[in-house]
Enzyme design. Structure first.
Site, PDB file in Angstrom:
ATOM      1  N   THR A 186     -13.252   3.643   6.662  1.00 47.89           N
ATOM      2  CA  THR A 186     -12.120   3.011   7.351  1.00 47.89           C
ATOM      3  C   THR A 186     -12.158   3.647   8.717  1.00 47.89           C
ATOM      4  OG1 THR A 186     -10.716   2.580   5.427  1.00 47.89           O
ATOM      5  CG2 THR A 186      -9.565   3.198   7.407  1.00 47.89           C
ATOM      6  N   ARG A 217      -5.558  -7.173  -3.525  1.00 47.67           N
ATOM      7  CA  ARG A 217      -5.279  -5.738  -3.404  1.00 47.67           C
ATOM      8  C   ARG A 217      -5.069  -5.322  -1.930  1.00 47.67           C
ATOM      9  NH1 ARG A 217      -7.682  -1.143  -0.646  1.00 47.67           N
ATOM     10  NH2 ARG A 217      -7.385   0.692  -1.933  1.00 47.67           N
ATOM     11  N   VAL A 218      -4.045  -4.546  -1.703  1.00 47.49           N
ATOM     12  CA  VAL A 218      -3.789  -3.984  -0.376  1.00 47.49           C
ATOM     13  C   VAL A 218      -3.774  -2.468  -0.523  1.00 47.49           C
ATOM     14  CG1 VAL A 218      -2.105  -3.792   1.493  1.00 47.49           C
ATOM     15  CG2 VAL A 218      -2.442  -6.001   0.349  1.00 47.49           C
ATOM     16  N   GLY A 219      -4.491  -1.775   0.355  1.00 50.82           N
ATOM     17  CA  GLY A 219      -4.557  -0.314   0.274  1.00 50.82           C
ATOM     18  C   GLY A 219      -3.491   0.353   1.120  1.00 50.82           C
ATOM     19  N   ASP A 220      -3.737   1.609   1.458  1.00 49.66           N
ATOM     20  CA  ASP A 220      -2.764   2.384   2.234  1.00 49.66           C
ATOM     21  C   ASP A 220      -2.823   2.095   3.733  1.00 49.66           C
ATOM     22  OD1 ASP A 220      -5.416   3.564   2.108  1.00 49.66           O
ATOM     23  OD2 ASP A 220      -4.581   5.246   3.244  1.00 49.66           O
ATOM     24  N   THR A 244      -7.896   8.039   5.515  1.00 44.12           N
ATOM     25  CA  THR A 244      -8.971   7.255   4.911  1.00 44.12           C
ATOM     26  C   THR A 244      -9.269   7.817   3.532  1.00 44.12           C
ATOM     27  OG1 THR A 244     -11.260   6.521   5.067  1.00 44.12           O
ATOM     28  CG2 THR A 244     -10.762   8.652   6.074  1.00 44.12           C
ATOM     29  N   GLY A 245      -9.545   6.929   2.586  1.00 47.25           N
ATOM     30  CA  GLY A 245      -9.831   7.405   1.237  1.00 47.25           C
ATOM     31  C   GLY A 245      -9.312   6.419   0.215  1.00 47.25           C
ATOM     32  N   GLY A 276      -7.031   4.444  -1.356  1.00 53.34           N
ATOM     33  CA  GLY A 276      -5.700   4.030  -0.950  1.00 53.34           C
ATOM     34  C   GLY A 276      -4.632   4.186  -2.014  1.00 53.34           C
TER      35      GLY A 276
HETATM   36  N1  ASP Z   1      -7.997   3.733   2.485  1.00 52.20           N
HETATM   37  C1  ASP Z   1      -8.689   2.479   2.462  1.00 52.20           C
HETATM   38  C2  ASP Z   1      -8.103   1.609   1.398  1.00 52.20           C
HETATM   39  O1  ASP Z   1      -7.775   2.101   0.352  1.00 52.20           O
HETATM   40  C3  ASP Z   1     -10.146   2.616   2.215  1.00 52.20           C
HETATM   41  C4  ASP Z   1     -10.831   3.747   2.885  1.00 52.20           C
HETATM   42  O2  ASP Z   1     -10.260   4.451   3.696  1.00 52.20           O
HETATM   43  O3  ASP Z   1     -12.005   3.942   2.613  1.00 52.20           O
HETATM   44  O4  ASP Z   1      -8.054   0.414   1.596  1.00 52.20           O
END
Ligand code: ASP
Length: 331
Positions: free
Chosen positions: A195, A223-226, A246-247, A249
């Site tokens: 991200t 799906r929606v992440g953080d 990032t990570g 979510g």
């Molecule tokens: N945090 C992002 C999500 O979950 C993905 C990512 O940062 O790799 O959509």
């Protein structure tokens, strides 16, 4: 004790965290990521050095990252299980807590600009799906055919992930890749993550944060992440700090990672590095989540923390040289 020098401006950027380790990236990939991060950090810092706002610096830097197929945002984004691209982004101004976000875009070239447009143009904070795209169009933001975002590397990564999950592989939506796939072929598969995000401090003393992503490979059911969620993947307040995450979510949402870090700084007066470490190395790791954050405080403190092998990252401030790092054992 002598007062810490407060730089007039500062900027920290990330391009995702994950399986970023020596030996996993070729020397070409290593050089390409370092080059991209330094170009982006310099472009953002030029805006700040010229007296531009933190919000302008963030939009400038993230637009470059969204155009670069090395990163999972804009062009080069990962695919959903249906073989679509659904892009999320958010931006927040620490001066007045103004915030805008979009989720599930598939034809807007720069989701970060759509997120910013939400602030002044919509009366809302978070827009999703077709409505968000219609809003972006109505604001005159550049629209592209969904094939613009397609890269061969991300498609292969979808095929691998779906096979592992035992899910059907959708028909390939687009024809053979365009001529500039050369650069896209250097994209490293960070595993589940990747991200982009930027935090900035401007000469007026305001901080801001922005994040943009394609989300996670093979995501399903809208799906929606953080990343587009204010408080989870992005937060900024001049009373605390600016944070971009990032990570995984799902973990960042449950912890409210970005706002949690900001609250530690604002209410507990914690140093920035201690605050990011407490939440990432402590809370996130204890919950079983993986990822990383970047943060910046109005007094110029810069910090990052991640519990993955590495994180693409860069920092620069007035009077300080540019630092670009990929691996855990770097600064
Ligand atoms: N945090 C992002 C999500 O979950 C993905 C990512 O940062 O790799 O959509």
């Amino acid at each position: 004790m002598a007062e810490r020098y407060r730089p007039k401006w500062a900027l920290v950027a990330h391009g995702g965290a994950g399986a970023v380790a020596r030996g996993l990236l070729s020397s070409e990939q290593d050089a390409a990521y370092r080059g991209a991060l330094s170009t982006v950090a310099r472009a953002g810092s030029e805006v700040l050095a010229a007296g531009g706002s933190a919000m302008d610096a963030i939009e400038t830097a993230i637009c470059l990252l969204e155009d670069d197929p090395l990163f999972n945002a804009g062009r080069g984004a990962v695919f959903t299980a249906q073989g679509r691209v659904e892009l999320d982004a958010s931006i927040m101004d620490g001066a007045d807590l103004a915030a805008g976000a979009v989720a599930g875009l598939s034809t807007t070239r720069h989701p970060i600009s759509a997120a910013r447009a939400v602030i002044d143009g919509s009366g809302h904070v978070l827009l999703g799906g077709e409505g968000a795209e219609a809003f972006a169009r109505s604001r005159g933001l550049e629209q592209v055919d969904p094939s613009y975002f397609f890269t061969e590397e991300r498609w292969r990564s979808l095929e691998r992930t779906l096979s592992k999950l035992g899910l059907p592989i959708p028909p390939r939506p687009f024809g053979p890749p365009e001529a500039d796939e050369g650069r896209a072929a250097l994209a490293h598969d960070e595993g589940k993550h990747g991200t982009v995000g930027v935090v900035a401090l401007d000469q007026a003393g305001h901080v801001a944060a922005g994040t943009s992503t394609g989300g996670t490979t093979a995501k399903r059911w809208g799906r929606v992440g953080d990343s587009p969620l204010i408080g989870a993947g992005t937060y900024a307040s001049d009373r605390g700090c600016a944070v971009s995450c990032t990570g995984e979510g799902e973990y960042f949402i449950r912890l409210g990672v970005a706002q949690r870090i900001c609250a530690l700084v604002e209410y507990k007066r914690m140093g920035l590095q201690a605050a990011v470490d407490q939440v990432v190395q402590g809370d996130l790791t204890a919950l079983g989540g993986e990822g990383g954050v970047i943060a910046l405080a109005p007094d110029g403190q810069m910090a990052w923390s991640f519990n993955t092998k590495g994180m693409y990252r860069a920092r620069i401030a007035e009077g300080e040289p540019l630092l670009v790092s990929l691996y855990r054992d770097e600064g």
